[in-house]
Design an enzyme around this catalytic site. Structure first.
Site, PDB file in Angstrom:
ATOM      1  N   HIS A   1     -77.733 -69.209 -68.703  1.00  0.00           N
ATOM      2  CA  HIS A   1     -78.578 -70.329 -68.287  1.00  0.00           C
ATOM      3  C   HIS A   1     -78.247 -70.856 -66.879  1.00  0.00           C
ATOM      4  O   HIS A   1     -78.757 -71.888 -66.470  1.00  0.00           O
ATOM      5  CB  HIS A   1     -78.588 -71.471 -69.310  1.00  0.00           C
ATOM      6  CG  HIS A   1     -77.245 -72.009 -69.716  1.00  0.00           C
ATOM      7  ND1 HIS A   1     -76.905 -72.230 -71.029  1.00  0.00           N
ATOM      8  CD2 HIS A   1     -76.180 -72.411 -68.993  1.00  0.00           C
ATOM      9  CE1 HIS A   1     -75.687 -72.733 -71.101  1.00  0.00           C
ATOM     10  NE2 HIS A   1     -75.219 -72.859 -69.865  1.00  0.00           N
TER      11      HIS A   1
ATOM     12  N   HIS B   1     -81.593 -75.740 -71.521  1.00  0.00           N
ATOM     13  CA  HIS B   1     -80.360 -75.026 -71.883  1.00  0.00           C
ATOM     14  C   HIS B   1     -79.470 -75.846 -72.797  1.00  0.00           C
ATOM     15  O   HIS B   1     -78.407 -75.385 -73.195  1.00  0.00           O
ATOM     16  CB  HIS B   1     -79.596 -74.626 -70.631  1.00  0.00           C
ATOM     17  CG  HIS B   1     -78.764 -75.707 -70.002  1.00  0.00           C
ATOM     18  ND1 HIS B   1     -79.247 -76.972 -69.734  1.00  0.00           N
ATOM     19  CD2 HIS B   1     -77.472 -75.707 -69.575  1.00  0.00           C
ATOM     20  CE1 HIS B   1     -78.292 -77.690 -69.172  1.00  0.00           C
ATOM     21  NE2 HIS B   1     -77.206 -76.951 -69.070  1.00  0.00           N
ATOM     22  N   GLY B   2     -79.879 -77.061 -73.154  1.00  0.00           N
ATOM     23  CA  GLY B   2     -79.060 -77.892 -74.022  1.00  0.00           C
ATOM     24  C   GLY B   2     -79.575 -79.313 -74.030  1.00  0.00           C
ATOM     25  O   GLY B   2     -80.732 -79.580 -73.687  1.00  0.00           O
TER      26      GLY B   2
ATOM     27  N   LYS C   1     -63.159 -77.349 -78.201  1.00  0.00           N
ATOM     28  CA  LYS C   1     -63.549 -77.575 -76.809  1.00  0.00           C
ATOM     29  C   LYS C   1     -62.418 -77.220 -75.867  1.00  0.00           C
ATOM     30  O   LYS C   1     -61.254 -77.441 -76.165  1.00  0.00           O
ATOM     31  CB  LYS C   1     -63.914 -79.046 -76.605  1.00  0.00           C
ATOM     32  CG  LYS C   1     -65.324 -79.358 -77.057  1.00  0.00           C
ATOM     33  CD  LYS C   1     -66.077 -80.065 -75.976  1.00  0.00           C
ATOM     34  CE  LYS C   1     -67.491 -80.367 -76.415  1.00  0.00           C
ATOM     35  NZ  LYS C   1     -68.468 -79.661 -75.599  1.00  0.00           N
TER      36      LYS C   1
END
Length: 398
Positions: free
Chosen positions: A270, A326-327, A396
């Site tokens: 992306h 993309h999000g 994360k």
């Protein structure tokens, strides 16, 4: 969709701040934009040009618009398992195994490249590509050890469950330090050329410095850009293969047969540039925070940690330049998120999800992002939803 009057700019977002709109106007004003710039539903301000911007250009590319994490994107793989198969198993143990298998956070690389049998083949492929395309990697002597590492910011690894209770492996990452070095190198080259050609004062900002097609500098950038995009693709595939091995071991399966646990895989960029045809012309299409949504093309659109994510199929919307978000897109900057939210707020939002606790991830709290459901509603003309995923485990980078 809304046309912004007086500009070659179409907007698909229902919520935009003023700085994002101004950045998009600046980008759309560049003389080689054709036919228009498209702002995706998750658009927000970024460096040089807004994140969530699709930029078609004739005979030129803007390196800073592509961004410093060349080829950043998503990969999702559906497994043979259902959520019921995980009952009674310790998700924390799987999280620890993933943290051991995949180096996390910026600057953390593999100690060696021999731990997994599939790594060497990917390195050989990238070495051959670099040699054939004359890609200079002298600035990144550790690139081989970077392969299979996650990075920081909003890069993540997740175990998810879809609407039919099927288990998916899911992760977000890009071209790591080597891609950043390649990007920074060519951004500086473009800015230097603008100064030499007396173009700097004509740019809305320095980060819209461009490389014209037909120059040696353009050709060099395109070769190195293609290599970084392939590195990012292989990096995600490498991490997914490691994820699959860790999942097999956690499930008590022989890790040498881990490939049998996977049913299907979607691996998409992306942040990248590619040649496509739009508005009747061949253009260099830069998707900065956007995915390919040509008709029938599958893509992955993640929400923020603690919210839903989506496997989608493109509708080939010409006005949207065959692209999609993309999000979720940031709502608050990292600094602002840290002012507004606490580690207790994060824990509440992540209730029921196994994750890495601590203050380091406050700025990734779901409240710092746009509402993914609104983003997907805005994207209804761009993609159709195939699967809706919810996280049960999140890892994360820091």
């Amino acid at each position: 969709m809304k046309k912004i009057d007086g500009h070659k700019l179409l907007n698909f977002a229902s919520h935009l701040d003023d700085s994002t709109i101004e950045q998009a106007k600046d980008t759309a004003a560049m003389p080689f934009v054709h036919p228009h710039v498209a702002l995706m539903p998750d658009a927000h301000s970024g460096k040089g040009s807004a994140v969530g911007t699709v930029i078609p250009t004739l005979d030129a590319v803007i390196p800073a618009a592509v961004g410093v994490d060349i080829g950043c994107g998503m990969i999702a793989a559906r497994t043979v398992y259902a959520e019921a198969d995980l009952a009674g198993r310790d998700l924390a143990a799987l999280r620890v195994a993933l943290e051991d298998a995949i180096p996390l956070s910026p600057g953390n690389y593999n100690d060696n490249v021999d731990r997994y049998p599939f790594t060497r083949a990917r390195i050989a492929l990238l070495e051959d590509l670099a040699q054939r395309n004359e890609v200079d990697l002298g600035h990144s002597t550790t690139w081989r050890r970077q392969l299979g590492s996650l990075g920081g910011g909003n890069h993540f690894i997740e175990l998810c469950v879809d609407e039919r209770d099927r288990v998916w492996m899911f992760l977000h990452s890009g071209s790591r330090g080597v891609g950043n070095k390649i990007a920074q190198k060519h951004i500086k080259v473009a800015q230097r050329l603008m100064e030499q050609w007396w173009w700097t004062d004509r740019l809305p900002n320095r980060d819209l410095a461009f490389l014209p097609q037909g120059t040696r500098e353009f050709a060099c950038y395109l070769r190195e850009l293609a290599w970084a995009q392939r590195f990012a693709l292989e990096n995600r595939a490498e991490m997914m293969d490691r994820f699959r091995v860790a999942l097999a071991e956690w499930m008590g399966v022989d890790p040498t047969t881990a490939d049998q646990l996977e049913v299907e895989r979607v691996n998409t960029h992306h942040n990248y540039t590619v040649k496509e045809r739009h508005g009747g012309r061949d253009v260099w299409l830069t998707r900065k925070g956007a995915v390919d949504a040509h008709e029938g093309v599958r893509a992955v659109i993640p929400g923020s940690m603690g919210t839903r994510s989506y496997i989608v199929r493109g509708k080939g919307n010409a006005a949207g330049l065959c692209s999609a978000p993309h999000g979720a897109g940031r709502r608050f900057s990292r600094t602002e998120a840290r002012k507004r939210f606490t580690v207790d707020d994060l824990a509440e939002r992540m209730r029921g999800i196994e994750y890495r606790h601590g203050e380091a991830w406050i700025d990734e709290i779901p409240d710092a992002y746009k509402d993914i459901d609104q983003v997907m509603a805005d994207a209804a003309d761009l993609v159709e939803v195939e699967h809706v995923l919810r996280q049960i485990l999140n890892v994360k980078g820091q």
